[in-house]
Design a protein around this motif. Structure first.
Motif, PDB file in Angstrom:
ATOM      1  N   TYR A 182      -8.660  -9.581 -44.916  1.00 29.90           N
ATOM      2  CA  TYR A 182      -8.399 -10.998 -45.106  1.00 29.90           C
ATOM      3  C   TYR A 182      -7.319 -11.199 -46.155  1.00 29.90           C
ATOM      4  CZ  TYR A 182     -12.186  -9.851 -48.376  1.00 29.90           C
ATOM      5  OH  TYR A 182     -12.999  -9.233 -49.286  1.00 29.90           O
ATOM      6  N   SER A 183      -6.798 -12.413 -46.211  1.00 31.61           N
ATOM      7  CA  SER A 183      -5.767 -12.750 -47.200  1.00 31.61           C
ATOM      8  C   SER A 183      -6.433 -12.951 -48.555  1.00 31.61           C
ATOM      9  CB  SER A 183      -5.020 -14.021 -46.782  1.00 31.61           C
ATOM     10  OG  SER A 183      -4.301 -13.804 -45.593  1.00 31.61           O
ATOM     11  N   TYR A 184      -5.861 -12.306 -49.559  1.00 25.68           N
ATOM     12  CA  TYR A 184      -6.509 -12.311 -50.873  1.00 25.68           C
ATOM     13  C   TYR A 184      -5.450 -12.462 -51.958  1.00 25.68           C
ATOM     14  CZ  TYR A 184      -9.769 -10.871 -54.580  1.00 25.68           C
ATOM     15  OH  TYR A 184     -10.570 -10.820 -55.695  1.00 25.68           O
ATOM     16  N   ALA A 185      -5.755 -13.289 -52.958  1.00 21.08           N
ATOM     17  CA  ALA A 185      -4.863 -13.476 -54.109  1.00 21.08           C
ATOM     18  C   ALA A 185      -5.529 -12.862 -55.329  1.00 21.08           C
ATOM     19  CB  ALA A 185      -4.587 -14.959 -54.341  1.00 21.08           C
ATOM     20  N   PRO A 186      -5.167 -11.612 -55.696  1.00 24.51           N
ATOM     21  CA  PRO A 186      -5.752 -11.001 -56.897  1.00 24.51           C
ATOM     22  C   PRO A 186      -5.205 -11.655 -58.151  1.00 24.51           C
ATOM     23  CG  PRO A 186      -4.115  -9.547 -55.937  1.00 24.51           C
ATOM     24  CD  PRO A 186      -4.228 -10.717 -55.018  1.00 24.51           C
ATOM     25  N   LEU A 187      -6.089 -11.943 -59.115  1.00 25.86           N
ATOM     26  CA  LEU A 187      -5.678 -12.658 -60.314  1.00 25.86           C
ATOM     27  C   LEU A 187      -5.862 -11.852 -61.591  1.00 25.86           C
ATOM     28  CD1 LEU A 187      -7.214 -16.162 -59.469  1.00 25.86           C
ATOM     29  CD2 LEU A 187      -4.864 -15.382 -59.110  1.00 25.86           C
ATOM     30  N   VAL A 190     -10.823  -6.404 -63.851  1.00 20.30           N
ATOM     31  CA  VAL A 190     -11.977  -6.539 -64.736  1.00 20.30           C
ATOM     32  C   VAL A 190     -12.717  -5.213 -64.804  1.00 20.30           C
ATOM     33  CG1 VAL A 190     -14.135  -7.790 -65.164  1.00 20.30           C
ATOM     34  CG2 VAL A 190     -12.219  -8.968 -64.059  1.00 20.30           C
ATOM     35  N   SER A 191     -13.103  -4.792 -66.005  1.00 16.43           N
ATOM     36  CA  SER A 191     -13.954  -3.613 -66.150  1.00 16.43           C
ATOM     37  C   SER A 191     -15.351  -4.062 -66.528  1.00 16.43           C
ATOM     38  CB  SER A 191     -13.403  -2.658 -67.221  1.00 16.43           C
ATOM     39  OG  SER A 191     -13.456  -3.250 -68.504  1.00 16.43           O
ATOM     40  N   TYR A 192     -16.349  -3.456 -65.894  1.00 13.87           N
ATOM     41  CA  TYR A 192     -17.738  -3.824 -66.153  1.00 13.87           C
ATOM     42  C   TYR A 192     -18.627  -2.643 -65.802  1.00 13.87           C
ATOM     43  CZ  TYR A 192     -22.165  -6.426 -65.923  1.00 13.87           C
ATOM     44  OH  TYR A 192     -23.464  -6.860 -66.119  1.00 13.87           O
ATOM     45  N   ARG A 193     -19.396  -2.196 -66.797  1.00 16.42           N
ATOM     46  CA  ARG A 193     -20.355  -1.109 -66.592  1.00 16.42           C
ATOM     47  C   ARG A 193     -19.739   0.093 -65.887  1.00 16.42           C
ATOM     48  NH1 ARG A 193     -26.213  -3.897 -65.113  1.00 16.42           N
ATOM     49  NH2 ARG A 193     -26.504  -4.945 -67.115  1.00 16.42           N
ATOM     50  N   GLU A 194     -18.729   0.652 -66.494  1.00 17.28           N
ATOM     51  CA  GLU A 194     -18.082   1.884 -66.034  1.00 17.28           C
ATOM     52  C   GLU A 194     -17.443   1.755 -64.657  1.00 17.28           C
ATOM     53  OE1 GLU A 194     -18.197   3.336 -68.592  1.00 17.28           O
ATOM     54  OE2 GLU A 194     -20.074   2.748 -69.490  1.00 17.28           O
ATOM     55  N   ALA A 195     -17.056   0.556 -64.250  1.00 14.49           N
ATOM     56  CA  ALA A 195     -16.421   0.372 -62.947  1.00 14.49           C
ATOM     57  C   ALA A 195     -15.311  -0.671 -63.065  1.00 14.49           C
ATOM     58  CB  ALA A 195     -17.434  -0.061 -61.890  1.00 14.49           C
ATOM     59  N   LEU A 196     -14.362  -0.608 -62.123  1.00 12.52           N
ATOM     60  CA  LEU A 196     -13.254  -1.553 -62.074  1.00 12.52           C
ATOM     61  C   LEU A 196     -13.463  -2.555 -60.946  1.00 12.52           C
ATOM     62  CD1 LEU A 196     -10.004   0.583 -62.573  1.00 12.52           C
ATOM     63  CD2 LEU A 196     -10.991  -1.086 -64.163  1.00 12.52           C
ATOM     64  N   TYR A 197     -13.131  -3.800 -61.229  1.00  9.95           N
ATOM     65  CA  TYR A 197     -13.224  -4.870 -60.247  1.00  9.95           C
ATOM     66  C   TYR A 197     -11.917  -5.660 -60.268  1.00  9.95           C
ATOM     67  CZ  TYR A 197     -18.245  -3.924 -60.567  1.00  9.95           C
ATOM     68  OH  TYR A 197     -19.476  -3.306 -60.580  1.00  9.95           O
ATOM     69  N   VAL A 198     -11.666  -6.387 -59.191  1.00 12.95           N
ATOM     70  CA  VAL A 198     -10.544  -7.316 -59.168  1.00 12.95           C
ATOM     71  C   VAL A 198     -11.110  -8.704 -58.909  1.00 12.95           C
ATOM     72  CG1 VAL A 198     -10.088  -6.862 -56.719  1.00 12.95           C
ATOM     73  CG2 VAL A 198      -8.321  -7.918 -58.155  1.00 12.95           C
ATOM     74  N   SER A 199     -10.730  -9.641 -59.763  1.00 14.55           N
ATOM     75  CA  SER A 199     -11.167 -11.025 -59.624  1.00 14.55           C
ATOM     76  C   SER A 199     -10.046 -11.833 -59.004  1.00 14.55           C
ATOM     77  CB  SER A 199     -11.531 -11.591 -61.004  1.00 14.55           C
ATOM     78  OG  SER A 199     -11.862 -12.962 -60.909  1.00 14.55           O
ATOM     79  N   LYS A 235      -4.692 -19.762 -60.737  1.00 12.84           N
ATOM     80  CA  LYS A 235      -5.014 -19.202 -62.050  1.00 12.84           C
ATOM     81  C   LYS A 235      -6.481 -18.811 -62.088  1.00 12.84           C
ATOM     82  CE  LYS A 235      -1.462 -21.672 -64.670  1.00 12.84           C
ATOM     83  NZ  LYS A 235      -0.680 -20.442 -64.921  1.00 12.84           N
ATOM     84  N   GLU A 236      -6.757 -17.807 -62.901  1.00 11.45           N
ATOM     85  CA  GLU A 236      -8.132 -17.377 -63.084  1.00 11.45           C
ATOM     86  C   GLU A 236      -8.919 -18.496 -63.758  1.00 11.45           C
ATOM     87  OE1 GLU A 236      -9.702 -15.058 -61.891  1.00 11.45           O
ATOM     88  OE2 GLU A 236     -11.067 -14.008 -63.241  1.00 11.45           O
ATOM     89  N   GLN A 237     -10.145 -18.708 -63.314  1.00 10.80           N
ATOM     90  CA  GLN A 237     -10.978 -19.724 -63.928  1.00 10.80           C
ATOM     91  C   GLN A 237     -11.313 -19.327 -65.362  1.00 10.80           C
ATOM     92  OE1 GLN A 237     -14.150 -19.844 -60.923  1.00 10.80           O
ATOM     93  NE2 GLN A 237     -13.601 -21.975 -60.528  1.00 10.80           N
ATOM     94  N   GLU A 238     -11.176 -20.274 -66.265  1.00  8.64           N
ATOM     95  CA  GLU A 238     -11.497 -20.025 -67.665  1.00  8.64           C
ATOM     96  C   GLU A 238     -12.969 -20.340 -67.891  1.00  8.64           C
ATOM     97  OE1 GLU A 238      -8.862 -22.178 -70.147  1.00  8.64           O
ATOM     98  OE2 GLU A 238      -7.061 -21.232 -69.347  1.00  8.64           O
ATOM     99  N   LYS A 239     -13.826 -19.327 -67.685  1.00 11.69           N
ATOM    100  CA  LYS A 239     -15.270 -19.558 -67.846  1.00 11.69           C
ATOM    101  C   LYS A 239     -15.571 -19.783 -69.319  1.00 11.69           C
ATOM    102  CE  LYS A 239     -16.722 -16.948 -63.781  1.00 11.69           C
ATOM    103  NZ  LYS A 239     -15.456 -16.477 -63.289  1.00 11.69           N
TER     104      LYS A 239
END
Length: 335
Positions: A182-187, A190-199, A235-239
């Motif tokens: 699918y079409s995705y816009a990576p922003l 993120v690192s969390y608990r020894e793993a990498l994520y893309v938000s 833009k990334e949401q400013e939580k």
């Protein structure tokens, strides 16, 4: 009175923090983001902006986004400032390197090593190069993922984040039998608990890249990233809420009682920025905080075994009882 955790506690520190963020990063900051970073009101940030501009040392560009948010960025100075590093400052870079190396593929690790080594050229005394590169820290991890096979994926995600481009992303969910594209816009990474994520956000397949759904993806489950020519201004949401949990759900209050054996461990840590700890006479404590992920609360409480008792919310307590009964049945049924 508990110690302050605000590194920008005094007005002078807030002003220096604002000046440093604008001048040395070259980034654009929103008024809301600056107020959150400096732990002050928007009015205070505006007054400090006026003070900086009156100094005539830097010029600040401002703009108003479509959603009414005001953004600030320092104009690039004509003359490059003279930079002089110390061995201690380079060791701070080495410290950061050592803490995150296990999250990066080998190619990126090598690039970081070379970049830090080249930074020693800015030392006033080149004889200090050996001292500056001495490693003084170590990261202890368990369950780490080898990201070396995913280096191309990570670099393409970096490219899309920098260029604000949409990509065609193929993802293998842990619950799906086949990967989906699918079409995705990576922003942001993120690192969390020894793993990498893309938000980022899933966006419309054609036309303007309007958001379909914001989502966070595991990098190691991404099968392919193909950058496109489509650009976006998302833009990334400013939580900035500081609530417990990685996955974002509707916030809810949690209350947990901890035994004396783990009371010190729990009390020494910040689980949510609005947490309240109540000390009981028998050495036990009650921790109350805001969470935004029900599964993570269940997993976290279970990690303390018999030393933790979930008091609230009642419905989540009932879910926890079901999990415990299932675990008990699994062990009792084992031959």
């Amino acid at each position: 009175m508990p110690p302050k955790h605000d590194q920008f506690a005094s007005p002078a520190q807030k002003l220096l923090g604002l000046f440093g963020a604008l001048l040395f990063t070259g980034r654009e900051y929103s008024l809301t983001g600056l107020a959150g970073m400096l732990h002050c009101s928007k009015q205070t940030v505006l007054r400090m902006m006026e003070d900086i501009e009156r100094s005539r040392e830097v010029k600040i560009d401002t703009r108003l986004s479509d959603d009414g948010q005001r953004w600030y960025k320092v104009k690039t100075p004509r003359n490059r400032p003279n930079v002089s590093l110390t061995p201690e400052r380079i060791q701070h870079l080495v410290l950061c390197r050592d803490m995150v190396m296990h999250l990066l593929p080998k190619g990126l690790r090598d690039e970081i090593e070379n970049t830090i080594a080249r930074s020693t050229a800015f030392l006033p005394n080149l004889c200090d190069r050996g001292e500056a590169l001495v490693s003084i820290s170590k990261s202890m991890v368990k369950g780490a993922i080898d990201y070396t096979p995913h280096q191309e994926t990570i670099e393409r995600l970096f490219q899309c984040i920098r260029n604000k481009t949409v990509c065609d992303l193929t993802y293998q969910s842990s619950t799906a039998s086949q990967p989906k594209t699918y079409s995705y816009a990576p922003l942001r990474m993120v690192s969390y608990r020894e793993a990498l994520y893309v938000s980022g956000a899933r966006v419309a397949e054609e036309g303007s890249p309007e958001i379909v759904m914001r989502t966070i993806l595991c990098v190691h489950r991404i099968k392919e990233v193909v950058p496109t020519i489509r650009v976006h201004d998302l833009k990334e949401q400013e939580k900035g809420d500081g609530h417990f949990g990685f996955m974002s759900q509707e916030p809810f209050r949690v209350q947990v009682k901890f035994a004396q054996e783990v009371a010190a461990y729990v009390s020494e840590r910040t689980w949510s920025e609005d947490q309240v700890i109540r000390q009981l006479k028998n050495g036990k404590i009650i921790l109350e905080f805001t969470a935004r992920s029900r599964p993570e609360v269940v997993s976290w409480v279970l990690s303390f075994g018999r030393h933790a008792l979930l008091l609230k919310p009642k419905d989540l307590r009932e879910d926890l009882i079901i999990v415990i009964e299932a675990m008990q049945g699994q062990y009792q049924g084992r031959k």
